[in-house]
Enzyme design. Structure first.
Site, short mmCIF file in Angstrom:
data_model
loop_
_atom_site.label_atom_id
_atom_site.label_comp_id
_atom_site.label_asym_id
_atom_site.label_seq_id
_atom_site.Cartn_x
_atom_site.Cartn_y
_atom_site.Cartn_z
N ASP A 85 68.26 34.88 53.85
CA ASP A 85 67.91 36.38 54.59
C ASP A 85 67.85 36.37 56.06
OD1 ASP A 85 66.93 33.91 55.42
OD2 ASP A 85 65.02 35.11 57.11
N GLU A 150 63.94 32.41 56.89
CA GLU A 150 65.10 31.44 58.62
C GLU A 150 64.03 33.40 59.06
OE1 GLU A 150 66.30 30.41 62.05
OE2 GLU A 150 66.97 32.25 61.06
ZN LIG Z 1 70.65 32.18 60.93
#
Ligand SMILES: [Zn+2]
Length: 393
Positions: A85, A150
């Site tokens: 992401d 994340e």
């Molecule tokens: Zn990162």
């Protein structure tokens, strides 16, 4: 005679590194606001092309991470982790190019995720491709954990891999952009919410009320006092940042409530939430002593532990050696100011883990995010050496 690591690094193909990076950048995965489906499909396609058999691991909410291994046997095992992401682009008119086109301008690959961290993922996958081309036989197993989520909640990606029992390796590398310095420690965070309580009154008669915004203002200007005078050799001192404030409900009312969200970053060694919160409470008490109307309360809403790996961990030495052989200088020990998925490997799975990748955090999350193409390719060559060396080629 050249070693397997020398050979693998020499056959890294710069065009391939760039092609992988550009296809990953084109596969939008903004978080929050999007999903990793397209990026996971692209990553799965790349690793399939390398002869690996990707497995898609979905969180309860369906967010995909890609897991793929190369090598086998009884030798050592190594995980390489990168998140699929990215943060959102922000306003498109702040970019000089299309954030998903992967344009190269003056030796820089520009795009959302160029350095954080589709570029580093491309470098690691191109390194694996080079091992294959060089005919390097691995005694051990290299496993890619290309994780969802994340950047936002952090609950749909590496955390899920840990919950499903997939963090079992002897060592791990989290390939966040570290400018090719060796990240041995990272800070954690305490999200503190402070609330000032006042008393509402007509805006024309403020003396009848207690202004919660004014109370919070007094708290706010003394916020630096909550920091202890400590320092970590690699991560530096803890920090505090007033991140979000909200108070009042109409222009003609004395506000009876004001809330402040504080981002208090913690350093390795700060493990007790109560000890971190205590100075916030002491500050509130002190303010109340001078003015009994000031009523500020604070609590920790979320706690993310810091993480640290020993400097003499075997994986750290492998990276120092690989960097020295590739660049003629060892990678300097460093601390990472941000929070990464390394914490799951270190704190939950007790796996010695370092942060090591090309690109700089200083341009991550910015408009015109970029990575230097030479550094990207250099990163791939060093990864090829690390994989060959760590996995006992
Ligand atoms: Zn990162």
């Amino acid at each position: 005679m050249p070693t397997a690591a020398d050979t693998a690094s020499s056959v890294v193909d710069p065009d391939e590194v760039l092609a992988f990076a550009r296809s990953l950048i084109a596969a939008r995965s903004e978080n929050p606001g999007g999903s990793e489906d397209e990026a996971a499909a692209t990553a799965a396609e790349i690793v399939t092309g390398l002869g690996l058999r990707p497995e898609i691991v979905r969180s309860g909410a369906g967010r995909p991470s890609v897991v793929a291994s190369v090598g086998s046997g009884s030798g050592p095992s190594l995980a390489w982790n990168g998140h699929l992401d990215t943060v959102p682009t922000g306003a498109l008119d702040t970019w000089s190019v299309d954030p998903f086109a992967g344009e190269v301008v003056d030796g820089r690959l520009i795009g959302r995720g160029a350095c954080d961290m589709k570029g580093p993922i491309a470098a690691a996958l191109a390194a694996a491709a080079a091992l294959g081309r060089a005919g390097v036989e691995l005694r051990g197993t290299l496993t890619f954990h290309l994780a969802a989520d994340e950047e936002d909640a952090g609950i749909h990606g590496t955390k899920v891999l840990w919950e499903r029992g997939l963090l079992t390796q002897d060592a791990a590398i989290v390939g966040e952009p570290s400018e090719l310095t060796l990240g041995l420690a990272e800070r954690g965070g305490a999200w503190v919410t402070a609330t000032a309580y006042g008393k509402a009154a007509h805006g024309s008669q403020p003396h009848r009320g207690v202004n919660a915004i004014t109370s919070m203002a007094r708290f706010l200007v003394r916020l630096p006092e909550v920091l202890p005078q400590i320092e970590h050799p690699l991560c530096g001192p803890p920090t505090v940042n007033a991140a979000l404030i909200e108070g009042g409900n109409a222009p003609n009312v004395v506000p009876d409530r004001c809330t402040l969200d504080v981002d208090r970053r913690i350093i390795p060694g700060e493990t007790d939430p109560d000890a971190v919160l205590a100075p916030f409470l002491a500050l509130a008490d002190d303010l109340r002593r001078t003015d009994p109307d000031v009523d500020v309360r604070a609590e920790i809403r979320e706690w993310t532990p810091a993480a640290e790996t020993r400097s003499d961990a075997a994986i750290a030495d492998v990276i120092r050696r690989a960097a020295a052989n590739q660049r003629g200088e060892a990678a300097a020990d460093a601390g990472f100011t941000g929070i990464t998925d390394a914490r799951f490997y270190i704190n939950e799975a007790s796996i010695p883990t370092v942060i090591y990748g090309p690109g700089s955090l200083t341009v991550a999350h910015t408009a015109d995010e970029w990575i230097d193409v030479d550094e990207l390719v250099e990163g791939a060559r060093i990864y090829a050496r690390i994989f060959a060396d760590a996995l006992g080629a």
